[in-house]
Scaffold this active site. Structure first.
Site, mmCIF file in Angstrom:
data_model
loop_
_atom_site.group_PDB
_atom_site.id
_atom_site.type_symbol
_atom_site.label_atom_id
_atom_site.label_comp_id
_atom_site.label_asym_id
_atom_site.label_seq_id
_atom_site.Cartn_x
_atom_site.Cartn_y
_atom_site.Cartn_z
ATOM 1 N N ILE A 127 5.866 0.283 18.495
ATOM 2 C CA ILE A 127 6.432 1.693 18.318
ATOM 3 C C ILE A 127 5.744 2.559 17.120
ATOM 4 O O ILE A 127 6.444 3.658 16.998
ATOM 5 C CB ILE A 127 8.194 1.469 18.109
ATOM 6 C CG1 ILE A 127 8.198 0.711 16.842
ATOM 7 C CG2 ILE A 127 8.885 0.891 19.550
ATOM 8 C CD1 ILE A 127 9.793 0.623 16.499
ATOM 9 N N GLY A 128 4.980 1.775 16.652
ATOM 10 C CA GLY A 128 4.508 2.797 15.406
ATOM 11 C C GLY A 128 3.423 2.041 14.515
ATOM 12 O O GLY A 128 3.376 0.615 14.620
ATOM 13 N N VAL B 209 4.473 -1.865 13.734
ATOM 14 C CA VAL B 209 5.840 -1.723 13.855
ATOM 15 C C VAL B 209 6.187 -2.028 15.119
ATOM 16 O O VAL B 209 5.724 -1.310 16.040
ATOM 17 C CB VAL B 209 6.783 -0.883 13.143
ATOM 18 C CG1 VAL B 209 8.440 -1.001 13.257
ATOM 19 C CG2 VAL B 209 6.265 -0.609 11.891
ATOM 20 N N ASP C 51 4.786 7.581 -1.735
ATOM 21 C CA ASP C 51 4.250 7.932 -0.590
ATOM 22 C C ASP C 51 5.365 8.777 0.087
ATOM 23 O O ASP C 51 5.470 8.708 1.334
ATOM 24 C CB ASP C 51 3.613 6.947 0.154
ATOM 25 C CG ASP C 51 2.635 7.625 1.283
ATOM 26 O OD1 ASP C 51 2.409 8.613 1.256
ATOM 27 O OD2 ASP C 51 2.464 6.632 2.329
ATOM 28 N N GLY D 127 -0.271 2.574 7.489
ATOM 29 C CA GLY D 127 -1.495 2.138 6.830
ATOM 30 C C GLY D 127 -1.675 0.761 6.683
ATOM 31 O O GLY D 127 -2.818 0.237 6.785
ATOM 32 N N MET D 128 -0.584 0.100 6.751
ATOM 33 C CA MET D 128 -0.671 -1.518 6.683
ATOM 34 C C MET D 128 -0.423 -2.350 7.630
ATOM 35 O O MET D 128 -1.061 -3.222 8.082
ATOM 36 C CB MET D 128 0.330 -1.839 5.346
ATOM 37 C CG MET D 128 0.021 -1.706 4.065
ATOM 38 S SD MET D 128 0.751 -2.793 3.057
ATOM 39 C CE MET D 128 2.324 -2.291 3.003
ATOM 40 N N GLY D 129 0.647 -1.795 8.586
ATOM 41 C CA GLY D 129 1.240 -2.736 9.578
ATOM 42 C C GLY D 129 1.528 -1.948 10.764
ATOM 43 O O GLY D 129 1.461 -0.848 10.969
#
Lengths: 320, 248
Positions: free
Chosen positions: A32-33, A40, A146, A36-38
């Site tokens: 679903i998205g 989801v 952020d 920058g890191m992961g």
């Protein structure tokens, strides 16, 4: 070369980094998205019959440094027990060694989308809720670093959630700072000169990688930028009230010392604006002050004025 | 989206670019790079000629051979400029250009055409075409891209199989093939439990094997993709398109 059907090509694209969770309690439904890191995913918890969000480190970032960052984010979220922070249910490691964590599935609108559909006062109240959450994090020694409209979700029942704490910094500010109990050596994992954040929402000291200058006022700058973006997005926001402009200009001052020293003071300014009283960041000209007082006390002023006019008329008529 | 730290490579650095090597001075490297390009692109090129240009089978075979032979002999790929287009787009443009010139000159597409013959499985490609059903005539570019992805994945699977066999890990490949490669139409893919029973392995080992094989597959695809990209930027974009997700 063996023919590969379209269905197999599509399947391989999907499963190349599909998370293989241990056991069969959780079923991964769909991505679903991506941050920058992961990535989801929406997942179903079969045992509790509910949907949850699963955040998994992106395959191409599967280095110890990034794994540590995601694990750290989960720990920060778990420690910040606040209605404005998404609760984390568990953290673990996939079969391929990637870190993941499970959290509440957030449904709603991003703050910038929300702002386009509401009045100025509703948008400002949402920002006040963001300030509450960020202030809570600061009191626990965490600087988000952020903050931006796309990292803030407004739920269906008006709940305001601050997301994506992946680059948060444990600053240890405040008397009641709580140690995050991070593994040794991971308390601060951003090297000087490293630039993390989002252009437009990060202050100069963050943009040049001056890590030692990053503190609560870094988030205050971002909150000012969010205020500016949100006020511009609300219907009729193209000519914002001058006191609000002054508030975000002070929050976004280039020098950290010129900004509001705490989120609480920024909140107090916004509250003053919503209550129709003068804000500290703006020296109000006399006529504007009259207009503001009139706007705030319009009904009683009109009643008194009507009474005086009637009285005058009465006196004039009696004199005739 | 959060910015990455300076200096962090999002994707792995691997072998040098095939696109650079095919235009380089080293004859051996150029020859190897050319073979890689042919392996990945001949089938998309052939199907492109059959479906976009509606060439007869024999003419499409001849022009595919001629295209790659001329590309090698006349240095088509040396003219590639990464700043102007993706390599895949450039190659397709070269193919279109050659086909259009051939038609304009009213030259008959002679079988063989004097070009050196590459061992290309056109009969297999025709079978693929039949299996694929009616072509998406409305979007030949999408077809070229789809066939390119298929070639890339097929070569990666072949590479993974060879790697597993060479390192005594055939079971890992077999679990991967049974789970992820077998045709799925008409029946669901096997569950981890079914795979465990079939291969007489614990379920946890099945998930471990699958995770490993999928990770390796992805690594091989990205390595090959990097070789085939004209620039780092092109590589990143292609990689995201292949494996990325669309933000909400």
């Amino acid at each position: 070369m063996t023919w590969m059907p379209d269905a197999t090509v599509a399947h391989l694209r999907r499963v190349a980094d599909w998370p293989d969770l241990p056991g069969d309690r959780l079923e991964v439904v769909e991505p679903i998205g991506q941050g920058g890191m992961g990535t989801v995913y929406r997942a179903r918890d079969r045992a509790l019959d509910r949907e949850v969000a699963l955040k998994v480190l992106r395959v191409e970032l599967s280095s110890p440094e990034w794994a540590s960052r995601l694990e750290r984010e989960a720990r920060i979220l778990a420690r910040l027990e606040h209605p404005g922070v998404v609760p984390v249910h568990e953290v673990g490691t996939l079969a391929d060694g990637r870190i993941y964590y499970l959290m509440k599935l957030v449904r709603g609108q991003r703050l910038d989308e929300f702002a386009r559909t509401v009045s100025l006062s509703e948008a400002l109240r949402a920002i006040l809720r963001v300030c509450d959450t960020v202030g809570f994090a600061h009191a626990h020694g965490v600087v988000h670093r952020d903050l931006k409209p796309s990292n803030i979700m407004i739920g269906a029942f008006g709940e305001v959630l601050v997301l994506d704490w992946g680059i948060a910094r444990v600053a240890g500010v405040g008397e009641d700072a709580v140690a995050l109990d991070l593994p040794q050596g991971r308390r601060e994992d951003t090297a000087p000169g490293t630039v993390l954040g989002t252009p437009g929402f990060m202050p100069p000291e963050q943009a040049v990688g001056a890590i030692h200058l990053v503190d609560e006022r870094t988030d205050i700058f971002a909150l000012g930028a969010i205020l500016k973006a949100v006020v511009s997005a609300v219907p009729g926001g193209d000519s914002p009230p001058r006191p609000l402009v002054a508030i975000w200009e002070r929050a976004m001052a280039a020098q950290p010392a010129a900004r509001y020293p705490t989120v609480r003071e920024l909140s107090a300014e916004l509250t003053r604006f919503l209550d129709g009283v003068p804000v500290q960041a703006y020296r109000e000209p006399f006529l504007e002050r009259i207009a503001r007082v009139y706007g705030k006390y319009q009904t009683p002023i009109l009643l008194v004025f009507a009474y005086l006019v009637m009285r005058l008329l009465f006196l004039v008529l009696r004199g005739l | 989206m959060t910015s990455l730290p300076d200096g962090t490579r999002v994707f792995p650095t691997t072998r040098p670019s095939v696109v650079e090597a095919v235009a380089g001075a080293d004859a051996d490297a150029r020859s190897r790079a050319f073979a890689t390009l042919v392996a990945v692109y001949w089938r998309p090129a052939y199907l492109h000629l059959r479906l976009k240009w509606r060439l007869e089978r024999e003419d499409a075979e001849d022009l595919t051979q001629e295209f790659f032979a001329r590309a090698m002999a006349q240095g088509f790929f040396e003219k590639y400029d990464p700043a102007r287009a993706r390599f895949r787009t450039f190659l397709r443009s070269c193919l279109d250009h050659l086909t259009a010139n051939t038609r304009r000159d009213e030259r008959r597409l002679k079988r063989g055409g004097g070009a050196a013959h590459l061992p290309l499985d056109f009969a297999g490609a025709e079978q693929d075409l039949a299996l694929a059903g009616p072509p998406a005539a409305d979007d030949p570019d999408a077809l070229f891209h789809r066939e390119w992805v298929r070639s890339l994945f097929t070569l990666a699977v072949e590479s993974l199989r060879a790697e597993c066999e060479a390192s005594g890990r055939s079971v890992r490949y077999q679990v991967f093939a049974r789970s992820d490669l077998d045709p799925v139409e008409g029946r669901p893919r096997p569950s981890y439990r079914e795979l465990a029973e079939e291969f007489e392995l614990p379920v946890t080992q099945v998930t471990n094997h699958l995770a490993w094989a999928r990770r390796e597959f992805r690594r091989v695809v990205l390595e090959r993709l990097r070789e085939l990209s004209g620039s780092e930027e092109e590589y990143r974009i292609e990689a995201r398109e292949l494996f990325g997700v669309t933000p909400p």
